[in-house]
Scaffold this active site. Structure first.
Site, PDB file in Angstrom:
ATOM      1  N   THR A  10     -33.026  -6.745 -28.193  1.00 19.83           N
ATOM      2  CA  THR A  10     -32.857  -8.188 -28.001  1.00 19.83           C
ATOM      3  C   THR A  10     -31.402  -8.623 -28.088  1.00 19.83           C
ATOM      4  OG1 THR A  10     -35.064  -8.577 -28.924  1.00 19.83           O
ATOM      5  CG2 THR A  10     -33.560 -10.451 -28.855  1.00 19.83           C
ATOM      6  N   ILE A 125     -24.864 -17.997 -36.685  1.00 20.44           N
ATOM      7  CA  ILE A 125     -24.110 -18.958 -37.501  1.00 20.44           C
ATOM      8  C   ILE A 125     -22.731 -18.368 -37.788  1.00 20.44           C
ATOM      9  CG2 ILE A 125     -24.049 -20.284 -39.639  1.00 20.44           C
ATOM     10  CD1 ILE A 125     -27.079 -19.876 -39.865  1.00 20.44           C
ATOM     11  N   LYS A 194     -27.802  -9.438 -47.097  1.00 19.98           N
ATOM     12  CA  LYS A 194     -26.916 -10.467 -46.544  1.00 19.98           C
ATOM     13  C   LYS A 194     -26.146 -11.183 -47.653  1.00 19.98           C
ATOM     14  CE  LYS A 194     -29.960 -11.224 -42.570  1.00 19.98           C
ATOM     15  NZ  LYS A 194     -31.023 -12.087 -42.003  1.00 19.98           N
TER      16      LYS A 194
END
Length: 401
Positions: A10, A125, A194
């Protein structure tokens, strides 16, 4: 500039589209795309450069290798080899960075190349570059974030549609937001990795993701959601890290978030990262945490940094690793649930232990909200009650403050 792409899923598809759509602005040539099965992809763009052999990529005279395979191996080996061959690299692989970031950054510095990884946190982001560059003059002292779109989608459905955890998870899987094996998402591992990257960059100290307190959402029940609504809150899986006098405290866990808090307003697959700096104050970054176009855009931005010769590396990953305090040592509020309780005894213990305690339910179970001097005080009280068999089971959810 010539690039090789490892993987054609993707995110890689999004990157290829952006490169093709910007041909008139940037001369970037895709020299090879590594896939597991060439036949599966032969109908797609750039089918003429597909290969299932990594040697074909390294034989090309590429300037950049973009790793979009995911997982630890063989991604780590491929990037290490690229860096040793003095090839700049870009990755969106937070798993690998969380485990091998220090080694790869150190190796990149030794070989005069760089490793870029904007897409590893928050999808599209743009948060890592501001932390590294724009906010450099600030001392960042805290991060509060929703870092996983899958769990945020599940909790949003449980809150808005009164679904059970299993029902919301199935809906997320049916819509492609959750993997068939959702463990990394629902147990907080993805968010923990993260958070470790964000904390390492923000605090300029190397922080290992497994050193955080990690708690998933798989035990959240409709009753928890019901109590949250009663308290004017939502339940969110939040990654939180703070630094004070050089000591780091951090967790990924479900918490109560007041409806007036910006974090409570972030629903479904969206992410938010809130950082607090000494000069700038609170800054929020909001957007989709995953997806073809969003994450592909972040990868493309890293490729452009190399194209424009912005080749800095981040020293924080090669600093000495610091320990992390897993419990909240400051004053905190919590919802505590007791199943099959001896109500009178538990209520008396709670009132003796805490200055502020409010019973919000005492039908088939006992639910209380307490103001505590620390999380340890809450844990000690729960342990005392359980050790004396005053309830069958107890659980707690802290409130974000």
């Amino acid at each position: 500039m010539k690039i090789g792409i490892l993987g054609y899923g993707t995110v890689a598809s999004g990157l290829v589209d952006i490169i093709d759509n910007n041909k008139d602005k940037r001369d970037i040539s895709i020299e090879g795309i590594l896939v597991r099965d060439v036949k599966k992809h032969e109908h797609r763009k750039h089918a003429d450069v597909l290969t299932d052999n990594i040697e074909d990529i390294f034989k090309k005279d590429v300037d950049v290798i973009v790793e979009l395979l995911g997982g630890l191996h063989p991604s780590y080996e491929y990037l290490k080899r690229a860096i040793e061959n003095k090839i700049n690299v870009v990755t969106a692989n937070k798993d690998m960075l969380a485990e091998f970031g220090g080694e790869l950054v150190s190796l990149a510095k030794e070989n005069g190349v760089c490793i870029k990884f904007e897409a590893s946190v928050g999808g599209g982001i743009p948060v890592l570059k501001p932390l590294i560059e724009s906010l450099e003059g600030n001392e960042i002292d805290s991060i509060s974030a929703i870092l996983n779109g899958t769990t945020n989608f599940i909790l949003s459905k449980m809150y808005d549609e009164n679904l059970s955890y299993d029902e919301a998870l199935k809906q997320a899987q049916d819509l492609g937001f959750a993997e068939a094996n959702p463990e990394a998402d629902v147990m907080g591992y993805d968010a923990g990795r993260k958070l470790s990257i964000l904390s390492t960059l923000s605090f300029n100290k190397r922080i290992y993701w497994k050193d955080f307190y990690l708690e998933g959402i798989n035990k959240i029940e409709p009753k928890d959601i019901e109590y949250a609504k009663q308290l004017g809150c939502k339940i969110k899986l939040v990654g939180r890290s703070k630094i004070n006098n050089g000591k780091v405290n951090g967790y990924v866990r479900p918490v109560l978030v007041g409806n007036d808090d910006i974090i409570s307003k972030i629903d479904n697959e969206f992410n938010i990262i809130v950082v607090n700096g000494d000069f700038l104050g609170e800054v929020s970054f909001v957007g989709k945490g995953a997806g073809k176009d969003a994450t592909g855009s972040a990868v493309y931005a890293d490729v452009l940094d190399i194209y424009d010769n912005r080749l800095n590396n981040v020293d924080a990953f090669i600093k000495e690793k610091v320990s992390v305090d897993k419990v909240v040592s400051s004053e905190c509020k919590a919802l505590i649930r007791f199943k099959k309780p001896q109500k009178d005894k538990i209520i008396q213990i709670i009132k003796d232990k805490f200055k502020e305690a409010k019973v919000i339910a005492q039908d088939d179970e006992l639910a209380v909200v307490v103001d505590a001097p620390s999380e340890c005080a809450i844990n000690d009280s729960i342990k005392f009650i359980e050790d004396n068999n005053y309830c069958e089971d107890a659980s707690k959810i802290l409130k974000l403050s």
